[in-house]
Write a protein that holds these residues in place. Structure first.
Motif, PDB file in Angstrom:
ATOM      1  N   ILE A 213      -6.466   6.030   0.624  1.00 51.38           N
ATOM      2  CA  ILE A 213      -6.691   4.697   1.183  1.00 51.38           C
ATOM      3  C   ILE A 213      -7.747   4.017   0.324  1.00 51.38           C
ATOM      4  O   ILE A 213      -8.895   4.464   0.264  1.00 51.38           O
ATOM      5  CB  ILE A 213      -7.175   4.766   2.643  1.00 51.38           C
ATOM      6  CG1 ILE A 213      -6.141   5.455   3.534  1.00 51.38           C
ATOM      7  CG2 ILE A 213      -7.466   3.364   3.172  1.00 51.38           C
ATOM      8  CD1 ILE A 213      -6.607   5.654   4.967  1.00 51.38           C
ATOM      9  N   ILE A 214      -7.356   2.973  -0.377  1.00 54.40           N
ATOM     10  CA  ILE A 214      -8.293   2.214  -1.196  1.00 54.40           C
ATOM     11  C   ILE A 214      -8.709   0.971  -0.415  1.00 54.40           C
ATOM     12  O   ILE A 214      -7.871   0.119  -0.112  1.00 54.40           O
ATOM     13  CB  ILE A 214      -7.658   1.836  -2.546  1.00 54.40           C
ATOM     14  CG1 ILE A 214      -7.365   3.106  -3.345  1.00 54.40           C
ATOM     15  CG2 ILE A 214      -8.568   0.895  -3.330  1.00 54.40           C
ATOM     16  CD1 ILE A 214      -6.711   2.867  -4.687  1.00 54.40           C
TER      17      ILE A 214
ATOM     18  N   VAL B 286      -3.441   0.340   0.464  1.00 60.19           N
ATOM     19  CA  VAL B 286      -4.489  -0.633   0.167  1.00 60.19           C
ATOM     20  C   VAL B 286      -4.866  -1.314   1.477  1.00 60.19           C
ATOM     21  O   VAL B 286      -4.077  -2.078   2.040  1.00 60.19           O
ATOM     22  CB  VAL B 286      -4.027  -1.666  -0.873  1.00 60.19           C
ATOM     23  CG1 VAL B 286      -5.126  -2.700  -1.123  1.00 60.19           C
ATOM     24  CG2 VAL B 286      -3.632  -0.974  -2.174  1.00 60.19           C
ATOM     25  N   ALA B 287      -6.066  -0.991   1.974  1.00 56.09           N
ATOM     26  CA  ALA B 287      -6.542  -1.554   3.234  1.00 56.09           C
ATOM     27  C   ALA B 287      -7.512  -2.690   2.927  1.00 56.09           C
ATOM     28  O   ALA B 287      -8.603  -2.455   2.406  1.00 56.09           O
ATOM     29  CB  ALA B 287      -7.222  -0.481   4.076  1.00 56.09           C
TER      30      ALA B 287
ATOM     31  N   ILE C 206      -5.033 -11.193  -2.509  1.00 55.03           N
ATOM     32  CA  ILE C 206      -5.491  -9.846  -2.866  1.00 55.03           C
ATOM     33  C   ILE C 206      -4.303  -8.932  -3.132  1.00 55.03           C
ATOM     34  O   ILE C 206      -4.316  -8.127  -4.079  1.00 55.03           O
ATOM     35  CB  ILE C 206      -6.387  -9.285  -1.745  1.00 55.03           C
ATOM     36  CG1 ILE C 206      -7.700 -10.069  -1.680  1.00 55.03           C
ATOM     37  CG2 ILE C 206      -6.664  -7.795  -1.963  1.00 55.03           C
ATOM     38  CD1 ILE C 206      -8.594  -9.697  -0.522  1.00 55.03           C
ATOM     39  N   VAL C 207      -3.253  -9.058  -2.338  1.00 53.37           N
ATOM     40  CA  VAL C 207      -2.046  -8.253  -2.549  1.00 53.37           C
ATOM     41  C   VAL C 207      -1.449  -8.539  -3.922  1.00 53.37           C
ATOM     42  O   VAL C 207      -1.048  -7.620  -4.654  1.00 53.37           O
ATOM     43  CB  VAL C 207      -1.004  -8.524  -1.438  1.00 53.37           C
ATOM     44  CG1 VAL C 207       0.338  -7.885  -1.790  1.00 53.37           C
ATOM     45  CG2 VAL C 207      -1.501  -7.992  -0.101  1.00 53.37           C
ATOM     46  N   ILE C 208      -1.403  -9.806  -4.302  1.00 50.65           N
ATOM     47  CA  ILE C 208      -0.851 -10.186  -5.617  1.00 50.65           C
ATOM     48  C   ILE C 208      -1.704  -9.598  -6.734  1.00 50.65           C
ATOM     49  O   ILE C 208      -1.183  -9.037  -7.713  1.00 50.65           O
ATOM     50  CB  ILE C 208      -0.774 -11.722  -5.738  1.00 50.65           C
ATOM     51  CG1 ILE C 208       0.282 -12.281  -4.771  1.00 50.65           C
ATOM     52  CG2 ILE C 208      -0.454 -12.130  -7.173  1.00 50.65           C
ATOM     53  CD1 ILE C 208       0.282 -13.790  -4.672  1.00 50.65           C
TER      54      ILE C 208
ATOM     55  N   TYR D  13       0.304  -2.143   1.876  1.00 53.03           N
ATOM     56  CA  TYR D  13      -0.848  -3.017   2.100  1.00 53.03           C
ATOM     57  C   TYR D  13      -1.009  -3.285   3.594  1.00 53.03           C
ATOM     58  O   TYR D  13      -0.032  -3.568   4.300  1.00 53.03           O
ATOM     59  CB  TYR D  13      -0.669  -4.343   1.359  1.00 53.03           C
ATOM     60  CG  TYR D  13      -0.463  -4.196  -0.128  1.00 53.03           C
ATOM     61  CD1 TYR D  13      -1.534  -4.228  -1.008  1.00 53.03           C
ATOM     62  CD2 TYR D  13       0.813  -4.008  -0.665  1.00 53.03           C
ATOM     63  CE1 TYR D  13      -1.352  -4.098  -2.377  1.00 53.03           C
ATOM     64  CE2 TYR D  13       1.015  -3.866  -2.032  1.00 53.03           C
ATOM     65  CZ  TYR D  13      -0.080  -3.913  -2.879  1.00 53.03           C
ATOM     66  OH  TYR D  13       0.115  -3.770  -4.234  1.00 53.03           O
ATOM     67  N   ILE D  14      -2.270  -3.210   4.084  1.00 52.44           N
ATOM     68  CA  ILE D  14      -2.552  -3.455   5.496  1.00 52.44           C
ATOM     69  C   ILE D  14      -3.843  -4.269   5.612  1.00 52.44           C
ATOM     70  O   ILE D  14      -4.877  -3.855   5.075  1.00 52.44           O
ATOM     71  CB  ILE D  14      -2.725  -2.141   6.294  1.00 52.44           C
ATOM     72  CG1 ILE D  14      -1.489  -1.243   6.148  1.00 52.44           C
ATOM     73  CG2 ILE D  14      -2.984  -2.429   7.770  1.00 52.44           C
ATOM     74  CD1 ILE D  14      -1.630   0.086   6.856  1.00 52.44           C
ATOM     75  N   PRO D  15      -3.827  -5.412   6.323  1.00 57.67           N
ATOM     76  CA  PRO D  15      -5.069  -6.152   6.587  1.00 57.67           C
ATOM     77  C   PRO D  15      -5.756  -5.572   7.822  1.00 57.67           C
ATOM     78  O   PRO D  15      -5.136  -5.409   8.876  1.00 57.67           O
ATOM     79  CB  PRO D  15      -4.569  -7.574   6.849  1.00 57.67           C
ATOM     80  CG  PRO D  15      -3.203  -7.395   7.434  1.00 57.67           C
ATOM     81  CD  PRO D  15      -2.640  -6.116   6.845  1.00 57.67           C
ATOM     82  N   ILE D  16      -7.043  -5.241   7.705  1.00 54.13           N
ATOM     83  CA  ILE D  16      -7.729  -4.576   8.805  1.00 54.13           C
ATOM     84  C   ILE D  16      -9.145  -5.127   9.005  1.00 54.13           C
ATOM     85  O   ILE D  16      -9.684  -5.833   8.133  1.00 54.13           O
ATOM     86  CB  ILE D  16      -7.834  -3.051   8.581  1.00 54.13           C
ATOM     87  CG1 ILE D  16      -8.753  -2.752   7.384  1.00 54.13           C
ATOM     88  CG2 ILE D  16      -6.478  -2.408   8.406  1.00 54.13           C
ATOM     89  CD1 ILE D  16      -9.115  -1.291   7.230  1.00 54.13           C
TER      90      ILE D  16
END
Length: 413
Positions: free
Chosen positions: A109-110, A139-140, A157-159, A175-178
């Motif tokens: 998990i980065i 990618v959190a 950020i995902v791009i 990818y996960i927004p947290i």
């Protein structure tokens, strides 16, 4: 129930320890007395909450500095899976700690601070994940509450990270927004980000497919122990105990013992005191061979039609972990699975800049946390597969002969 080993990595203050604390807290994996103790330590917080990072930042120096300086391991489970978490340091001077924690990980998990985006340390951790060939990357994007849960910020950020992943050849990136602090998208879905339609972090950890991470094609059985009771009732018993690192063995298979090259066949396979017809990784078993051949601890039993390379000359990518510098000509012990041999570092070819993935001129000596490409020579042959092809038989360590301290982690090329 299978076990998922994963590591968290990110820059200082990205919230790694808080994220792990939130996972443990929301999944109800914290003992009541432990929770009460942490509550007492954070009773003066203005928001009245508890500092979840204290669940992993156990060292006094870490608490005083507010950083993680060692790999903290935590264990928890849900009805679906067991987990082993390694919380790795974010500082560049602790690269060796991340390599240690990530060497056996199924997933990394980065963490990325939504306010900072992709930064230099993000790239460094991603490069190390790439070098270690970690199968799954999450990618959190943390601290979404600090950017008003902005979808545009998350998408940008995902791009940016997708370009990094493409350059490094990272696969299976999710990818996960947290918000680790508030628990958004950690265990339960967040009402603050209705635009996100993917899995929560815990659901992803529970369901990510790791069975395919084990190579069942190339069978590799390093002998850990030779069992010879020599008792009256087991006078002729001779078995070879160990863990099947990869592949499948069946009764009757033709096999070769390395490095000697002697060929024989599998006469019997035992596990748990019972005889079985076949064994598969990662089972611990006892193999019996049809012929009375010389087999010792450290030997490798493989299928005769699928031989790894056997040589005394190794080309390695080496992460230096020793306090004393590494120089050409230094002598160490090399351990590959259960095989330990004397070795000498013949040549340091170049230093790898883990921030830009660029080769730098060969250094005169190698310092702590540096990664170099080197050639080493062993006193006796070792059998290996390239790390990128088979992690289970391509990773080794260097050990100081006098102190028995591990001073280097090798990825055989």
């Amino acid at each position: 129930m299978d076990i998922l080993r994963f590591i968290t990595a990110g820059s200082v203050d990205d919230g790694k320890s808080t994220l792990i604390g939130r996972l443990l807290y929301d999944s109800k994996s914290i003992m009541i007395d432990q929770l009460e103790a942490i509550g007492r330590q954070t009773k003066n917080r203005e928001d009245g909450g508890i500092d979840l990072a204290l669940l992993t930042d156990g060292l006094r120096a870490e608490r005083e500095q507010g950083i993680t300086i060692d790999v903290a391991y935590k264990y928890f489970s849900t009805p679906k899976r067991k987990f082993i978490i390694a919380d790795a340091p974010g500082h560049i001077q602790y690269t060796r700690n991340m390599v240690t924690g990530a060497s056996n990980a199924n997933l990394v998990i980065i963490l990325i601070d939504a306010r900072q985006g992709v930064i230099e340390q993000t790239r460094r951790h991603s490069i190390i994940a790439s070098l270690l060939n970690i199968p799954h990357v999450v990618v959190a994007v943390n601290k979404m509450d600090m950017v008003d849960h902005s979808q545009d910020t998350y998408n940008n950020i995902v791009i940016d990270y997708a370009n990094v992943a493409d350059t490094l050849g990272l696969r299976n990136v999710t990818y996960i927004p947290i918000s680790a602090l508030n628990g958004d998208n950690i265990v339960d879905r967040s009402a603050n980000m209705p635009w996100y339609e993917g899995d929560t972090l815990l659901h992803l950890l529970e369901t990510v497919e790791i069975a395919t991470d084990i190579d069942l094609e190339h069978a590799r059985f390093p002998v850990q122990y030779v069992i010879r009771p020599q008792s009256d009732d087991l006078h002729d018993y001779r078995g070879y105990a160990g863990k099947l690192n990869s592949g499948i063995f069946r009764k009757g298979d033709r096999v070769t013992v390395l490095p000697s090259g002697v060929q024989t066949s599998v006469a019997k396979i035992e596990t748990g005191g019972k005889e079985i017809e076949l064994a598969f990784a990662p089972q611990s078993v006892v193999l019996h061979l049809a012929d009375d051949v010389d087999v010792s601890r450290g030997d490798l039993i493989v299928p005769s039609n699928d031989l790894p390379q056997t040589t005394t000359e190794l080309d390695v990518l080496l992460c230096w972990m020793g306090s004393k510098p590494l120089t050409e000509g230094n002598r160490y012990l090399l351990q590959l699975n259960s095989r330990v041999v004397k070795t000498v570092v013949k040549e340091i070819r170049y230093r790898l800049d883990v921030n830009a993935l660029q080769q730098q001129a060969s250094p005169g000596s190698v310092g702590l946390n540096e990664i170099v490409r080197a050639s080493i020579k062993t006193a006796t042959p070792v059998s290996y597969d390239a790390y990128k092809d088979l992690r289970a038989n391509g990773g080794a360590i260097l050990i100081d002969e006098t102190s028995n301290v591990t001073v280097g982690a090798c990825m055989i090329q």
